[in-house]
Enzyme design. Structure first.
Site, PDB file in Angstrom:
ATOM      1  N   LYS A 274      -4.786  10.216   2.752  1.00  0.00           N
ATOM      2  CA  LYS A 274      -5.544   9.400   3.700  1.00  0.00           C
ATOM      3  C   LYS A 274      -6.611  10.205   4.426  1.00  0.00           C
ATOM      4  O   LYS A 274      -6.356  11.331   4.863  1.00  0.00           O
ATOM      5  CB  LYS A 274      -4.559   8.789   4.705  1.00  0.00           C
TER       6      LYS A 274
ATOM      7  N   ARG B 129      -7.016  -0.427  -7.086  1.00  0.00           N
ATOM      8  CA  ARG B 129      -7.431   0.674  -6.196  1.00  0.00           C
ATOM      9  C   ARG B 129      -7.482   1.940  -7.039  1.00  0.00           C
ATOM     10  O   ARG B 129      -6.595   2.158  -7.872  1.00  0.00           O
ATOM     11  CB  ARG B 129      -6.438   0.857  -5.028  1.00  0.00           C
TER      12      ARG B 129
ATOM     13  N   ASP C 102      -1.781  10.870  -2.302  1.00  0.00           N
ATOM     14  CA  ASP C 102      -2.107   9.769  -3.218  1.00  0.00           C
ATOM     15  C   ASP C 102      -2.370  10.276  -4.627  1.00  0.00           C
ATOM     16  O   ASP C 102      -2.194   9.538  -5.594  1.00  0.00           O
ATOM     17  CB  ASP C 102      -3.311   8.988  -2.687  1.00  0.00           C
TER      18      ASP C 102
ATOM     19  N   ARG D  23       0.835  -1.202   0.000  1.00  0.00           N
ATOM     20  CA  ARG D  23       0.000   0.000   0.000  1.00  0.00           C
ATOM     21  C   ARG D  23       0.869   1.251   0.000  1.00  0.00           C
ATOM     22  O   ARG D  23       2.081   1.154   0.118  1.00  0.00           O
ATOM     23  CB  ARG D  23      -0.912  -0.004   1.240  1.00  0.00           C
ATOM     24  N   GLY D  24       0.215   2.420  -0.071  1.00  0.00           N
ATOM     25  CA  GLY D  24       0.954   3.687  -0.098  1.00  0.00           C
ATOM     26  C   GLY D  24       1.295   4.008  -1.550  1.00  0.00           C
ATOM     27  O   GLY D  24       1.743   3.140  -2.304  1.00  0.00           O
ATOM     28  N   ALA D  25       1.082   5.281  -1.917  1.00  0.00           N
ATOM     29  CA  ALA D  25       1.111   5.635  -3.340  1.00  0.00           C
ATOM     30  C   ALA D  25       2.386   5.216  -4.097  1.00  0.00           C
ATOM     31  O   ALA D  25       2.291   4.484  -5.092  1.00  0.00           O
ATOM     32  CB  ALA D  25       0.847   7.122  -3.487  1.00  0.00           C
TER      33      ALA D  25
END
Ligand code: MRU
Length: 375
Positions: A264, A98, A253, A64-66
């Site tokens: 977030k 996503r 993001d 996860r995480g951009a």
């Protein structure tokens, strides 16, 4: 991997976190992920042999995480190519795993273009797969380099904005090595400040509902030897009111062409608090997170996640992201509906500066962003 019971001595330098790596055992290439749903209690690796497993890992936030999603997307295309799967189909399912982090589609497109260019130039299947892998590795390197540059630009910006003493920085979600080929985005700036002896305290928002701050940022801050304190998200207001926050540092993001920042959920209220209390609100993101094709913040697609992430806690790991019930401990009356957007949008006028690998944009304007990206 380390025994989960092992306590790292305070004076020992922990091994750097590697959120993802490519390996080529005799049975065929694999993408190995550090399963972020199991941290901080367990350091468990998840081995992806095909794209559907990787897509599920993306949807359940094992990866996860951009910026890291960009790398996962690029390596995912390389994996499909190397294993002889349908590369276009794999690319499509990865890109759609996503919706909000623009880096995911960016990484997928880069590896896919390298693959197709190689085919066009007469490469065989192995040659085209190798071209996709080379591109994924290039993106990985670029991300690490961008991280180091952002850390330096961010550190210098803080020194300019807050000339005296040490800083108390508030951060949200998780933005360190777990989301990057390098030291991350906002966390990399905090880490550079820490190395310079100027970090008095890192305030870490727990980041409801999936607790990326509590589970992941504390893991990174502890390994870096920082002074840090965890707070529930709703305690941030009182911290500002008490004058305990010198600057807010967050990642992004997707940054729209007008400079609006999707990050977030919970970032927007922090930006409002920061403005009210005259505290700089700083976004740290590589230019690969800027999406000039999205005109403004209101056009950014915000991922809506299942309600059980809010109404339950401790759902078994690997629970699919689309299930209606997570199988965890109920926090609300049975059948309660939950509102669970994964991100919110901070309008450009609330952002003091955007720190990128190409430099700092302040004030944040659409024109300035376009110029920075054209460099
Ligand atoms: O839903 P997540 O955990 O993927 O969300 C991650 C964040 O919002 C980060 O703050 C963001 O990706 C910027 S960090 C590089």
């Amino acid at each position: 991997m380390a025994d989960p019971q092992t306590v790292i001595p305070e004076d020992a330098a922990p091994t750097p976190v590697r959120a993802l790596r490519w390996e080529e055992p005799p049975e065929g290439p694999v993408l190995v992920l550090l399963d972020q749903t199991r941290l901080p209690a367990h350091e468990v690796e998840l081995v992806c042999t095909d794209v559907p497993v990787l897509v599920e890992a993306i949807r359940t936030l094992a990866v996860r995480g951009a910026p890291l999603l960009g790398l996962a997307g690029a390596y995912g295309v390389a994996l499909a190519a190397a294993r002889g799967f349908d590369v276009d189909q794999a690319a499509e399912s990865l890109a759609q795993a996503r919706p909000t982090a623009v880096n995911l589609g960016y990484g997928v497109r880069r590896a896919l273009a390298a693959y197709h260019d190689a085919v066009k130039n007469g490469a065989d299947v192995a040659g085209a797969a190798s071209a996709a892998l080379t591109e994924a590795r290039a993106l990985h390197r670029e991300d690490a380099e961008a991280s180091a540059l952002m850390a330096e630009h961010g550190r210098a910006l803080l020194a300019e904005l807050l000339p005296a003493g040490g800083y108390r920085l508030l951060t949200h979600c998780n933005t360190g090595a777990l989301v990057s080929g390098g030291e991350g985005t906002a966390f990399a700036v905090a880490a550079a400040t820490h190395r310079n002896g100027r970090l008095r305290r890192l305030w870490v928002d727990e980041t409801r509902p999936l607790l990326q701050g509590a589970r992941l940022t504390t893991y990174e801050a502890a390994r870096a030897g920082m002074s840090y304190t965890l707070l529930s998200d709703n305690a941030a207001g009182s911290l500002f009111a008490a004058g305990e926050v010198d600057a807010v540092l967050i990642g992004a993001d997707r940054i729209a062409a007008d400079g609006a920042v999707a990050n977030k959920v919970g970032s927007y209220p922090l930006a409002v608090l920061a403005r009210y209390h005259h505290v700089p609100f700083i976004v740290v993101a590589p230019t690969s997170t800027v999406d000039l094709a999205t005109a403004e913040g209101s056009s950014i697609e915000i991922e809506q996640r299942p309600g059980h992430e809010v109404t339950e806690i401790g759902a078994p790991q690997g629970q699919t992201a689309v299930a209606e019930a997570g199988g965890g401990i109920l926090l609300a009356a049975l059948g309660t509906q939950a509102y669970n957007p994964a991100f919110d949008v901070v309008p450009p006028e609330l952002v003091t500066a955007i720190v990128t690998e190409r430099g700092v944009l302040s004030p944040v304007t659409g024109g300035g962003l376009r110029e920075l990206c054209a460099q």
